[in-house]
Structures are given as structure tokens and as C-alpha cells.
Design a protein around this motif. Structure first.
Motif, short mmCIF file in Angstrom:
data_model
loop_
_atom_site.label_atom_id
_atom_site.label_comp_id
_atom_site.label_asym_id
_atom_site.label_seq_id
_atom_site.Cartn_x
_atom_site.Cartn_y
_atom_site.Cartn_z
N SER A 81 0.86 -1.18 0.00
CA SER A 81 0.00 0.00 0.00
C SER A 81 0.90 1.23 0.00
CB SER A 81 -0.90 -0.07 1.23
OG SER A 81 -1.66 1.12 1.37
N SER A 82 0.49 2.27 0.69
CA SER A 82 1.32 3.48 0.83
C SER A 82 0.76 4.29 1.98
CB SER A 82 1.29 4.32 -0.44
OG SER A 82 1.88 5.59 -0.20
N ILE A 83 1.63 5.02 2.63
CA ILE A 83 1.15 5.93 3.67
C ILE A 83 0.28 7.03 3.06
CG2 ILE A 83 3.05 7.59 3.76
CD1 ILE A 83 1.38 5.77 6.76
N ALA A 84 0.37 7.18 1.73
CA ALA A 84 -0.50 8.12 1.02
C ALA A 84 -1.97 7.76 1.19
CB ALA A 84 -0.14 8.16 -0.46
N ALA A 85 -2.25 6.48 1.49
CA ALA A 85 -3.65 6.08 1.74
C ALA A 85 -4.23 6.87 2.91
CB ALA A 85 -3.72 4.58 2.02
N LYS A 86 -3.37 7.24 3.85
CA LYS A 86 -3.83 8.02 5.01
C LYS A 86 -3.78 9.52 4.72
CE LYS A 86 -2.58 4.99 8.87
NZ LYS A 86 -1.65 4.85 10.00
N GLY A 87 -2.74 9.95 4.03
CA GLY A 87 -2.56 11.39 3.80
C GLY A 87 -3.39 11.93 2.65
N GLY A 88 -3.69 11.06 1.65
CA GLY A 88 -4.57 11.46 0.56
C GLY A 88 -3.88 12.06 -0.66
N GLY A 89 -2.61 12.39 -0.57
CA GLY A 89 -1.86 12.88 -1.74
C GLY A 89 -2.33 14.21 -2.31
N PRO A 90 -2.76 15.16 -1.50
CA PRO A 90 -3.32 16.41 -2.04
C PRO A 90 -2.32 17.17 -2.90
CG PRO A 90 -2.77 16.69 0.28
CD PRO A 90 -2.63 15.22 -0.03
N GLY A 91 -2.81 17.68 -4.03
CA GLY A 91 -1.98 18.48 -4.92
C GLY A 91 -1.01 17.67 -5.74
N GLU A 92 -0.89 16.39 -5.48
CA GLU A 92 0.06 15.55 -6.21
C GLU A 92 -0.64 14.41 -6.95
OE1 GLU A 92 2.95 14.40 -3.18
OE2 GLU A 92 4.20 16.10 -3.74
N VAL A 107 -4.12 12.41 -5.79
CA VAL A 107 -5.19 11.86 -4.96
C VAL A 107 -5.69 10.53 -5.54
CG1 VAL A 107 -7.52 12.27 -4.06
CG2 VAL A 107 -5.85 14.13 -4.08
N ASP A 108 -5.60 10.40 -6.87
CA ASP A 108 -6.03 9.13 -7.50
C ASP A 108 -5.17 7.97 -7.01
OD1 ASP A 108 -3.80 10.13 -8.85
OD2 ASP A 108 -4.56 9.69 -10.86
N TYR A 109 -3.87 8.18 -7.01
CA TYR A 109 -2.93 7.15 -6.52
C TYR A 109 -3.21 6.84 -5.05
CZ TYR A 109 1.56 5.45 -4.64
OH TYR A 109 2.54 4.75 -3.97
N ALA A 110 -3.35 7.88 -4.24
CA ALA A 110 -3.60 7.68 -2.80
C ALA A 110 -4.89 6.90 -2.59
CB ALA A 110 -3.65 9.03 -2.08
N ALA A 111 -5.92 7.24 -3.37
CA ALA A 111 -7.20 6.54 -3.23
C ALA A 111 -7.07 5.08 -3.66
CB ALA A 111 -8.27 7.24 -4.08
N SER A 112 -6.23 4.81 -4.65
CA SER A 112 -6.02 3.41 -5.06
C SER A 112 -5.39 2.63 -3.91
CB SER A 112 -5.16 3.33 -6.33
OG SER A 112 -3.78 3.57 -6.07
N LYS A 113 -4.55 3.29 -3.12
CA LYS A 113 -3.93 2.61 -1.99
C LYS A 113 -4.93 2.45 -0.84
CE LYS A 113 0.05 2.00 -3.94
NZ LYS A 113 0.54 0.66 -4.25
N GLY A 114 -5.88 3.38 -0.73
CA GLY A 114 -6.97 3.19 0.22
C GLY A 114 -7.75 1.91 -0.11
N ALA A 115 -7.96 1.70 -1.40
CA ALA A 115 -8.66 0.48 -1.82
C ALA A 115 -7.84 -0.76 -1.48
CB ALA A 115 -8.93 0.52 -3.33
N ILE A 116 -6.53 -0.65 -1.60
CA ILE A 116 -5.66 -1.79 -1.25
C ILE A 116 -5.77 -2.10 0.25
CG2 ILE A 116 -3.22 -2.50 -1.04
CD1 ILE A 116 -4.49 -2.66 -3.89
#
Ligand code: NAP
Length: 249
Positions: free
Chosen positions: A143-154, A156-165
Motif C-alpha cells: 500500500s502506501s502511507i498516502a492512503a492516510k494522507g490522501g496525496g493532495p496536490g500531487e 489523490v487518485d494514486y492515494a485513493a487506489s492505496k486506500g482500496a488496497i
């Protein structure tokens, strides 16, 4: 036949390559996929072989179901049914805000990061589950810690994919807990690999490391250690959970 067989997606570079090399050093026969960088894949196989291990690289795009089926079939022919799966292959794209993203980009990210991991997990369960006559196994999702942070401005699609993971990890772990399969995830923080160049910022780790309590980026080998522990029998009572390897972030 081999006692320990690991199938790793995206093993030609970065974190996947480190996982492949550590797994081989710990006695796994390693089958890994890559998308297109054959030279990098061959170099990983050569390093493992020279160190006395066994490895096989398969060109297979996790966004293509037929490629995943061929990857599993090749692994079985060469080494046997995998006892471990690492869903590592993942992509991100040029940094931008959500209102700038087009649908084809979203589809690429979600097809690779989410559906690729789902289909690999499905194929692993079909082979490992005692419900289907298998001998059990372990799955680790990257996954990625981006799942928690959300990846704003960079991204968010990637971060959301990690939320799904993360949700895949929780749900699948419960679904197969009585069938001999453990399912866990590792959430890396910022790690020195080439993925950041895909986002248009090769030096991203050094920019953001000031926000990391340890004030440094991670190395792929530090992620690999957590993955190999989760795959091992030492983690026999661990399922449906996460190891954040982030330097404290
Ligand atoms: P990387 O250095 O860009 O390497 C990506 C690997 O995945 C390569 O082996 C690549 O193959 C393969 N790959 C890419 N798309 C693929 C596809 N469609 N099918 C099969 N293989 C594919 O990436 P990384 O930084 O090691 O990232 C690995 C995982 O860690 C990803 O899931 C990523 O989201 C996660 N992660 C990374 C960081 C970080 O800071 N690096 C942080 C958190 C999470 P080719 O060599 O053929 O291109």
C-alpha cells in the motif's frame, strides 16, 4: 519442488527488486513480473542467481488479466504453486490536482494498482486456499502511507487506489482466515526509487524528508524486511493488518 515460492509483481526495480533479492536470500524460489524493462529484470535475476538463489522474470502487465493468468501459470510450471504473493506493482502519474485529471489517467491508475492487485489475489486464493485443496499461504499488499494522507496536490487518485488496497487487505484477510491464508499490507513512506520520476519530481524524497520524524527517506531494503517478516511463519498470528515503514510519519 520448492518449499517456499513467492510471486512478486513489479520485481524489476525499486521496492519489488529489493523484495525479490531478500526473498531469494531467505530461500524462496522467486517468480516476479515486470512491465517492460527487460534489462532491469534480467539484472535482478542475474544478481539472485549469482548469489546462489533461483529467480524467474516474466513480462506481464498486471492491468491485463490474461497476463496475470500467464504469470501464475509460468510460476507453477517453473517452480510450483506459489506459497506467497506480494502485490507490489504500482504506478503514479504526473503530479496534478483532481480537477485536472482525465478519465483515462484514472483508469490506468485504478486498473494497475487496484484491479491488478485484486486479480492477483484472486488467482492466489484459488491456488492457496484449503477450501480449494490448496496448502495455504501468505499475501502481502504494498500500500502506501498516502492512503492516510490522501496525496493532495500531487496524486489523490494514486492515494485513493492505496486506500482500496487497505480495504482489500482487511476484507480478504477475514474472508480467508480459516483457509490457511494470511493477508497483510506494508505501507511505505517516502522511499528512494524511480517512481517519483513518474510523478515529474525525481528528487521528491529529498524535498519531503524534512516532514519525516527521522528526517530521511527510506531504502527499498527497509521495506523488504517488513514484507519478508509478514510472509514468514514468524507472523503466524498476524492477518488483516499493516506495518507502516515510514520513519515515523
Ligand atoms: P518503481 O521503482 O517505479 O518500480 C515499479 C515496478 O513495478 C517496476 O518493476 C515496474 O516494471 C513494475 N510495474 C509497473 N507497472 C507495472 C504493470 N502494469 N505490470 C507489472 N509490473 C509493473 O516503484 P516503487 O517505488 O518500487 O514502488 C513499488 C510499490 O511501492 C508500488 O506499489 C508503490 O505504489 C509503492 N510505494 C512506493 C513508495 C516510494 O516512495 N517509492 C512509497 C509508498 C508506496 P518495469 O521495470 O518493467 O517498468
Amino acid at each position: 519442488m520448492h518449499d517456499k515460492i513467492v510471486l512478486i509483481t513489479g520485481g524489476s526495480r525499486g521496492i519489488g527488486a529489493a523484495i525479490a533479492e531478500l526473498a531469494a536470500a531467505q530461500g524462496y524460489a522467486v517468480c516476479f513480473s515486470y512491465k517492460s524493462n527487460r534489462a532491469a529484470a534480467d539484472a535482478v535475476v542475474a544478481r539472485i542467481t549469482q548469489a546462489g538463489g533461483q529467480a524467474l522474470a516474466v513480462a506481464a502487465d498486471v492491468a491485463v488479466e490474461a497476463d496475470i493468468l500467464r504469470l501464475f501459470a509460468t510460476c507453477e510450471q517453473e517452480f510450483g504453486v506459489p506459497t506467497a504473493l506480494v502485490n507490489n506493482a504500482g504506478i503514479l502519474e504526473q503530479q496534478m490536482r483532481v480537477e485536472q485529471m482525465d478519465v483515462t489517467r484514472m483508469q490506468r491508475i485504478f486498473a494497475t494498482n487496484i484491479i491488478g492487485s485484486f486479480v492477483c489475489a484472486r488467482e492466489a486464493v484459488r491456488r492457496m486456499s484449503t477450501r480449494h485443496g490448496g496448502k495455504g499461504g501468505a499475501i502481502v499488499n504494498i500500500s502506501s502511507i498516502a492512503a492516510k494522507g490522501g496525496g493532495p496536490g500531487e496524486y489523490v487518485d494514486y492515494a485513493a487506489s492505496k486506500g482500496a488496497i487497505d480495504t482489500l487487505t482487511i476484507g480478504l484477510a477475514k474472508e480467508v482466515a480459516l483457509e490457511g491464508i494470511r493477508v497483510n499490507a506494508v505501507r511505505p513512506g517516502v522511499v528512494y526509487t524511480e517512481i517519483h520520476a513518474s510523478g515529474g519530481e525525481p528528487g521528491r524524497v529529498d524535498r519531503v524528508k524534512v516532514n519525516v520524524p527521522m528526517q530521511r527517506g527510506g531504502q527499498p531494503e527497509e521495506i523488504a524486511e517488513a514484507v519478508l517478516w509478514l510472509l514468514s511463519d514468524k507472523a503466524s498470528y498476524v492477518t488483516g493488518t499493516f506495518i507502516d515503514v515510514t520513519g515515523g510519519r
